[in-house]
Enzyme design. Structure first.
Site, mmCIF file in Angstrom:
data_model
loop_
_atom_site.group_PDB
_atom_site.id
_atom_site.type_symbol
_atom_site.label_atom_id
_atom_site.label_comp_id
_atom_site.label_asym_id
_atom_site.label_seq_id
_atom_site.Cartn_x
_atom_site.Cartn_y
_atom_site.Cartn_z
ATOM 1 N N LYS A 1 0.824 -1.211 0.000
ATOM 2 C CA LYS A 1 0.000 0.000 0.000
ATOM 3 C C LYS A 1 0.862 1.268 0.000
ATOM 4 O O LYS A 1 2.064 1.221 0.318
ATOM 5 C CB LYS A 1 -0.935 -0.050 1.204
ATOM 6 C CG LYS A 1 -1.950 -1.199 1.149
ATOM 7 C CD LYS A 1 -2.865 -1.162 2.364
ATOM 8 C CE LYS A 1 -3.951 -2.223 2.263
ATOM 9 N NZ LYS A 1 -4.859 -2.179 3.429
ATOM 10 N N TYR B 1 -12.312 -2.885 -3.526
ATOM 11 C CA TYR B 1 -12.871 -2.850 -2.169
ATOM 12 C C TYR B 1 -14.401 -2.829 -2.164
ATOM 13 O O TYR B 1 -15.012 -2.409 -1.183
ATOM 14 C CB TYR B 1 -12.309 -1.655 -1.398
ATOM 15 C CG TYR B 1 -10.896 -1.884 -0.869
ATOM 16 C CD1 TYR B 1 -10.606 -2.965 -0.034
ATOM 17 C CD2 TYR B 1 -9.851 -1.018 -1.197
ATOM 18 C CE1 TYR B 1 -9.323 -3.185 0.451
ATOM 19 C CE2 TYR B 1 -8.563 -1.226 -0.710
ATOM 20 C CZ TYR B 1 -8.306 -2.312 0.120
ATOM 21 O OH TYR B 1 -7.043 -2.528 0.605
ATOM 22 N N ASN C 1 -2.145 0.291 6.854
ATOM 23 C CA ASN C 1 -1.585 -0.917 7.472
ATOM 24 C C ASN C 1 -0.660 -1.693 6.525
ATOM 25 O O ASN C 1 -0.474 -2.890 6.668
ATOM 26 C CB ASN C 1 -2.719 -1.792 8.025
ATOM 27 C CG ASN C 1 -3.728 -2.168 6.957
ATOM 28 O OD1 ASN C 1 -3.512 -1.920 5.776
ATOM 29 N ND2 ASN C 1 -4.830 -2.782 7.361
ATOM 30 N N HIS D 1 -2.078 -5.460 1.669
ATOM 31 C CA HIS D 1 -3.324 -6.185 1.429
ATOM 32 C C HIS D 1 -2.981 -7.610 1.048
ATOM 33 O O HIS D 1 -2.027 -7.846 0.305
ATOM 34 C CB HIS D 1 -4.108 -5.539 0.277
ATOM 35 C CG HIS D 1 -5.217 -6.420 -0.246
ATOM 36 N ND1 HIS D 1 -6.466 -6.455 0.339
ATOM 37 C CD2 HIS D 1 -5.243 -7.336 -1.255
ATOM 38 C CE1 HIS D 1 -7.204 -7.352 -0.304
ATOM 39 N NE2 HIS D 1 -6.485 -7.898 -1.269
ATOM 40 N N GLU E 1 -9.615 -11.004 -7.450
ATOM 41 C CA GLU E 1 -8.739 -9.838 -7.259
ATOM 42 C C GLU E 1 -7.580 -9.843 -8.254
ATOM 43 O O GLU E 1 -7.214 -8.792 -8.792
ATOM 44 C CB GLU E 1 -8.200 -9.820 -5.828
ATOM 45 C CG GLU E 1 -9.271 -9.511 -4.793
ATOM 46 C CD GLU E 1 -8.742 -9.450 -3.368
ATOM 47 O OE1 GLU E 1 -9.476 -8.989 -2.488
ATOM 48 O OE2 GLU E 1 -7.579 -9.875 -3.127
HETATM 49 P P1 IDP Z 1 -7.999 -6.732 5.693
HETATM 50 O O1 IDP Z 1 -7.161 -5.809 4.832
HETATM 51 O O2 IDP Z 1 -7.254 -7.187 6.924
HETATM 52 O O3 IDP Z 1 -8.624 -7.873 4.918
HETATM 53 P P2 IDP Z 1 -10.632 -5.486 5.693
HETATM 54 O O4 IDP Z 1 -11.612 -5.542 6.827
HETATM 55 O O5 IDP Z 1 -10.944 -6.281 4.464
HETATM 56 O O6 IDP Z 1 -9.202 -5.847 6.287
HETATM 57 O O7 IDP Z 1 -10.483 -3.954 5.299
HETATM 58 C C1 IDP Z 1 -9.840 -3.571 4.112
HETATM 59 C C2 IDP Z 1 -8.952 -2.383 4.404
HETATM 60 O O8 IDP Z 1 -9.769 -1.276 4.796
HETATM 61 C C3 IDP Z 1 -7.986 -2.560 5.586
HETATM 62 O O9 IDP Z 1 -6.805 -3.246 5.235
HETATM 63 C C4 IDP Z 1 -7.713 -1.125 5.973
HETATM 64 O O10 IDP Z 1 -6.776 -0.489 5.085
HETATM 65 C C5 IDP Z 1 -9.086 -0.489 5.784
HETATM 66 N N1 IDP Z 1 -9.890 -0.527 7.006
HETATM 67 C C6 IDP Z 1 -10.473 -1.604 7.595
HETATM 68 N N2 IDP Z 1 -11.156 -1.277 8.701
HETATM 69 C C7 IDP Z 1 -11.011 0.065 8.827
HETATM 70 C C8 IDP Z 1 -11.496 1.028 9.802
HETATM 71 O O11 IDP Z 1 -12.196 0.699 10.761
HETATM 72 N N3 IDP Z 1 -11.122 2.340 9.588
HETATM 73 C C9 IDP Z 1 -10.353 2.737 8.533
HETATM 74 N N4 IDP Z 1 -9.890 1.862 7.604
HETATM 75 C C10 IDP Z 1 -10.202 0.549 7.752
HETATM 76 MG MG MG Z 2 -10.132 -7.897 3.514
#
Ligand code: IDP
Ligand code: MG
Length: 138
Positions: free
Chosen positions: A9, A49, A112, A115, A126
């Site tokens: 990212k 997404y 974070n 992905h 994807e």
């Molecule tokens: P993942 O990446 O661990 O699969 P997901 O729940 O699929 O997590 O969420 C996709 C992405 O959306 C996350 O990696 C993060 O960048 C962002 N994200 C997830 N939850 C939050 C939140 O509560 N606030 C802001 N961004 C979030």
């Molecule tokens: Mg996810």
């Protein structure tokens, strides 16, 4: 052999962590079979997404992932999806297990660093968003 999509990212690219992240995954025995650097536009970000379209963080997430270049990678290996999810750690870096990529490098729950597909079926969909068949050397 199972394939999974990894995105490095924007926050990780900007902090010079791309090589470190790729090395960690390769050292785990995952085989790199496709790679490209690209700037995701908002349309691609929304498709990638789409499952989160109704979440409060969706617009911020689309803005963030399309704010600067990313690196898209296809890794191949036995249980690649699960292996990568384990090395990534939990979505929120503050809750991720020590030694995982997100625990070590993640800035916050949005930025974070990485992905990884969450199932083999998701991975297939994807991967098609980012790569054509002739760009995958698996
Ligand atoms: P993942 O990446 O661990 O699969 P997901 O729940 O699929 O997590 O969420 C996709 C992405 O959306 C996350 O990696 C993060 O960048 C962002 N994200 C997830 N939850 C939050 C939140 O509560 N606030 C802001 N961004 C979030
Ligand atoms: Mg996810």
């Amino acid at each position: 052999m199972e394939k999974s999509l990894v995105l490095i990212k924007p926050d990780a690219i900007q902090r010079g962590l791309a090589g470190t992240i790729i090395t960690r995954l390769e050292k785990q025995g995952l085989k790199l079979v496709a790679l490209k650097m690209l700037h995701m536009n908002k349309a691609l970000a929304k498709r990638h997404y789409a499952i989160h379209a109704d979440k409060s963080f969706f617009n911020d997430l689309v803005d963030y992932i399309s704010s600067a270049p990313i690196i898209a990678i296809v890794f191949e290996g036995e249980k690649a999806v699960e292996v990568i999810r384990n090395i990534m750690g939990a979505t929120d870096p503050a809750k991720a297990e020590a030694g995982t990529i997100r625990a070590d490098f993640g800035l916050d729950i949005e930025r974070n660093t990485i992905h990884g597909s969450d199932s083999a079926e998701t991975a297939e969909k994807e991967i098609k968003l980012f790569f054509s068949e002739d760009e995958i050397f698996g």
